[in-house]
Design an enzyme around this catalytic site. Sequence first.
Site, mmCIF file in Angstrom:
data_model
loop_
_atom_site.group_PDB
_atom_site.id
_atom_site.type_symbol
_atom_site.label_atom_id
_atom_site.label_comp_id
_atom_site.label_asym_id
_atom_site.label_seq_id
_atom_site.Cartn_x
_atom_site.Cartn_y
_atom_site.Cartn_z
ATOM 1 N N ASP A 66 0.814 -1.218 0.000
ATOM 2 C CA ASP A 66 0.000 0.000 0.000
ATOM 3 C C ASP A 66 0.846 1.266 0.000
ATOM 4 O O ASP A 66 0.314 2.375 0.011
ATOM 5 C CB ASP A 66 -0.976 0.010 1.184
ATOM 6 N N HIS A 67 2.167 1.086 -0.057
ATOM 7 C CA HIS A 67 3.069 2.238 -0.138
ATOM 8 C C HIS A 67 3.924 2.230 -1.401
ATOM 9 O O HIS A 67 4.582 3.237 -1.687
ATOM 10 C CB HIS A 67 3.982 2.286 1.094
ATOM 11 N N HIS A 313 -2.922 7.818 7.611
ATOM 12 C CA HIS A 313 -2.879 6.354 7.505
ATOM 13 C C HIS A 313 -3.934 5.711 8.408
ATOM 14 O O HIS A 313 -3.636 4.913 9.282
ATOM 15 C CB HIS A 313 -1.479 5.833 7.853
#
Length: 373
Positions: A66-67, A313
């Site tokens: 997800d990064h 986040h």
Amino acid sequence: MSLDVTFLGTGAGFPCPSRGASALVLRRAGQCWLFDCGEGTQTQLMKSHLRAAKITKIFITHLHGDHIFGLPGLLCTLSLQRSPDASVVPIDIYGPLGLRSFLWRSLELSHSQPLLPYAVHELVPTQDQCPAGEFRDFSGLDRGEALAQAPPGTVLHLDAETDSYLLLEDEELSVRAFRLFHRVPSFGFVLEEKPRPGKLKVHILQELGVPPGPLYGELKRGRAVELSSGVRVQPRDVLSLPVPGRKVCVLGDCSGPVGPGARQLCGQADLLVHEATLEDGQQDTARQRGHSTPGQAARFALDCRAARLVLTHFSQRYRPDGDGRCDIGTLRTEAEAAMGGREVTLAEDFMTIEVPMKNQNEGLVTTEVPMKQ
């Protein structure tokens, strides 16, 4: 000189209609620097007021999908938007060891050949940045002939004296990375401007007989000058006090720092961006997953004497439209309680936070920048 941060994705785990995956852009002096590039970052850029073609540096906090899943596609798109000119300066990409192999293999296997040159600078993590069973040694990836085909770059090791990694430095600023604890090695980044020289006291210069021109410039740069009369003028005699530079800190996913570097580098930050995936009542779950709660983030901000804390986040259970399973306002309430009532900001996609010059303003300005329709 303007300095601002725009959040492109503030959700954890995966993108959803109300929150994109992790990504933010820092703009300064006409440059755009991207921090993390989750899936869908290209789409978020297109919806924002930013231009992807302006990106010159990319910083990746850790290697969770997800990064980083948006990074190969972004490089391909940037390549299409720029001419294949040999004089084009490569995009510098900074991230954990293994990032160069991920990018090269992704592009190689998909038969993608970006015309845009890029270089990958890898940070070598330490084994205490994640649980022992999760640590992977990527130092042997793509050696020999394969390494020669991979993009250029450097390997950066921890400086034991500062407990940090020096990524870049020039006359105006420095950027360093520090270690964080997560399920995989994670890093935070600190951009710190160097103090700017004070203003020249023109009336004193006139009294001393210093003629306008090159001598003014020398004094402004901190160098003493000698007049034709033999009088020596020192910068301290004709300059006001230096103006402190600004400091912005962006932390990757973590349940806390590793070593003293984080607190030392983040000390008196003007803007501290910290994850807060779950509320304080879920602290055990957060710790097991290598994440932080609002209370933890707030205590770190207090330790660092940060001027402004911005949380990001968020678990997808918290929705900015209030349609989630849990009230996202709880995260702000818990952080502000831990900070003694000081204001805490919850990041939202497409929110821009300006960091003004020290001699212009003491506060931060938060603005909502509308999405492109």
